[in-house]
Write an enzyme that holds these catalytic residues in place. Structure first.
Site, short mmCIF file in Angstrom:
data_model
loop_
_atom_site.label_atom_id
_atom_site.label_comp_id
_atom_site.label_asym_id
_atom_site.label_seq_id
_atom_site.Cartn_x
_atom_site.Cartn_y
_atom_site.Cartn_z
N SER A 71 -27.68 -25.99 32.33
CA SER A 71 -27.26 -24.69 32.99
C SER A 71 -26.83 -24.86 34.32
O SER A 71 -27.82 -25.29 35.19
CB SER A 71 -28.33 -24.07 32.93
OG SER A 71 -28.40 -22.44 33.67
N CYS A 75 -29.04 -12.08 33.72
CA CYS A 75 -27.96 -11.45 34.24
C CYS A 75 -27.38 -10.19 33.18
O CYS A 75 -27.76 -10.48 31.87
CB CYS A 75 -26.90 -12.37 34.76
SG CYS A 75 -26.18 -13.12 33.31
N GLU A 107 -17.25 -23.18 30.95
CA GLU A 107 -16.36 -22.02 31.72
C GLU A 107 -15.03 -22.47 32.22
O GLU A 107 -13.96 -21.95 31.90
CB GLU A 107 -17.21 -21.53 32.66
CG GLU A 107 -16.47 -20.33 33.30
CD GLU A 107 -17.46 -19.59 34.37
OE1 GLU A 107 -18.54 -20.07 34.70
OE2 GLU A 107 -16.76 -18.94 35.25
C1 2E7 Z 1 -21.98 -17.51 31.26
C2 2E7 Z 1 -21.44 -17.69 32.36
O1 2E7 Z 1 -25.65 -20.03 30.08
P1 2E7 Z 1 -25.99 -20.43 31.65
O2 2E7 Z 1 -26.89 -21.34 31.98
O3 2E7 Z 1 -24.50 -20.94 32.31
P2 2E7 Z 1 -24.08 -21.98 33.49
O4 2E7 Z 1 -22.58 -21.40 33.43
O5 2E7 Z 1 -24.98 -21.62 34.69
O6 2E7 Z 1 -24.13 -23.16 32.71
O7 2E7 Z 1 -26.22 -19.10 32.55
C3 2E7 Z 1 -25.60 -17.77 32.09
C4 2E7 Z 1 -23.88 -17.70 32.12
C5 2E7 Z 1 -23.36 -18.22 33.40
N1 2E7 Z 1 -22.33 -18.21 33.58
C6 2E7 Z 1 -23.47 -17.60 31.13
CL1 2E7 Z 1 -19.87 -17.95 32.65
FE1 F3S Z 2 -24.16 -14.00 34.19
FE2 F3S Z 2 -21.70 -13.37 33.82
FE3 F3S Z 2 -22.22 -14.27 36.09
S1 F3S Z 2 -22.80 -14.27 32.36
S2 F3S Z 2 -24.36 -15.52 35.55
S3 F3S Z 2 -22.96 -12.40 35.20
S4 F3S Z 2 -20.45 -14.66 34.98
#
Ligand code: 2E7
Ligand code: F3S
Length: 330
Positions: free
Chosen positions: A226, A16, A130
């Site tokens: 994740s 993303c 987060e």
């Molecule tokens: C930051 C935020 O690093 P990820 O796998 O994180 P999650 O939150 O899914 O464990 O994915 C990208 C990302 C997603 N949300 C990075 Cl706040």
């Molecule tokens: Fe990526 Fe930000 Fe959403 S890191 S998964 S666009 S909150």
């Protein structure tokens, strides 16, 4: 049966805009300042991204205390509590904040509602970085609601002054259920001014929902820690895939998963480089699943610019180099 074997490949999948920015932040910092660059927590929750950056000179730490005084530290995409910035200042660290701007938006909402003395119900997963960061904005006003079953435990000071916010990477459907349960208990509950579950999370879940009913199994490339990748596996199974597996690498795919399969779905979490998905496709092709159809449910064009503090130093560095070249030529 061999002739009908196929792969459905979800789109959007993978990186993303927030992840792209965070990974580039560490890469550009390494180029600009040289190794080592310290990174507080995993920059994103992906094993491969972390080990690749480690090999380039990034040192991942859990807390600021592990960073030598005066060194450079990058904060991860998941965001940090204000006290983490304060600790960094106290240690004279040069902090570069790679928090996703969509998380920063949730922090701002938390600060605003806390300033207006609302009780804030933060829907999210306990212990996730987060959630820890967002809660740190207003710990006295925020309580965690970890899914629909946690609603019963919620107590508020004034039922007419309550708002819900959420982690950005939740299951869209489960969050709707949690909010519905909360609203039954608190009919005056306010909703956030805009969606907290981000565009990338909901787009990846939509794409999986579109293909899952036709899949014998869905392979989600992503790491165990994740959140958004875990949700994709759950969404796949809920939407009708007969099985769903979360894998970091193609080498983890077990032949028995494929034994009776005709259609294999493939997707990846928001922290996953697409090269890992391509390796999965190669692995599947070698086993007769060479026919790949992409299932596209949305186009994504969002790009975030690098953190200001890094951009400023990159610009100063470029200007200094240009001046040197001009001096050599004069
Ligand atoms: C930051 C935020 O690093 P990820 O796998 O994180 P999650 O939150 O899914 O464990 O994915 C990208 C990302 C997603 N949300 C990075 Cl706040
Ligand atoms: Fe990526 Fe930000 Fe959403 S890191 S998964 S666009 S909150």
């Amino acid at each position: 049966m061999t002739g009908s074997k196929r792969v459905l490949l979800a789109k959007p999948r993978g990186y993303c805009a927030g992840v792209d920015r965070a990974v580039q932040t560490v890469e550009e910092a390494l180029k600009l300042y040289g190794a080592p660059i310290y990174v507080r927590k995993e920059i994103v929750h992906n094993k491969h991204v972390v080990s690749t950056l480690q090999a380039k000179g990034a040192i991942f730490v859990e807390e600021n205390e592990e960073v030598p005084e005066g060194a450079i530290v990058v904060f991860s995409a998941h965001g940090v509590a204000p006290e983490v910035h304060e600790q960094a200042e106290a240690r004279s660290l040069k902090a570069i904040d790679a928090t996703c701007p969509l998380v920063t938006k949730v922090h701002q909402e938390a600060r605003r509602f806390a300033a207006e003395d609302y009780d804030i119900l933060l829907i999210g997963h306990e212990g996730h970085e987060e959630v820890v960061g967002t809660t740190g904005e207003a710990p006295a006003h925020i309580q965690l609601v970890d899914g629909p079953d946690s609603v019963d435990k919620v107590t508020v000071r004034d039922p007419s002054k309550v708002v819900w916010l959420s982690q950005t990477t939740l299951s869209v459907d489960e969050t709707l259920e949690t909010v519905a349960r909360l609203k039954t208990k608190l009919p005056l509950l306010m909703s956030p001014p805009s969606d907290d579950i981000c565009y990338a999370t909901s787009n990846r879940q939509d794409a999986v929902k579109a293909m899952a009913p036709n899949c014998d199994l869905v392979l989600v490339v992503g790491s165990q820690n994740s959140s958004n990748s875990q949700r994709l596996r759950e969404v796949a199974v809920d939407a009708g895939a007969k099985a769903g597996y979360l894998i970091d690498y193609a080498s983890e795919i077990q032949d028995e998963w494929l034994a009776d399969a005709t259609t294999v779905g493939v997707t990846s979490g928001a922290s996953v480089p697409d090269e890992l998905v391509m390796e999965v496709l190669d692995f599947l092709a070698e086993r007769g699943f060479g026919d790949v159809a992409e299932i596209t449910t949305a186009q994504e064009k969002l790009v975030f610019s690098l953190p200001q503090e890094l951009k400023r130093d990159m610009k100063a560095n470029a200007a200094a180099r240009a001046a040197e070249v001009a001096k050599t030529l004069s």
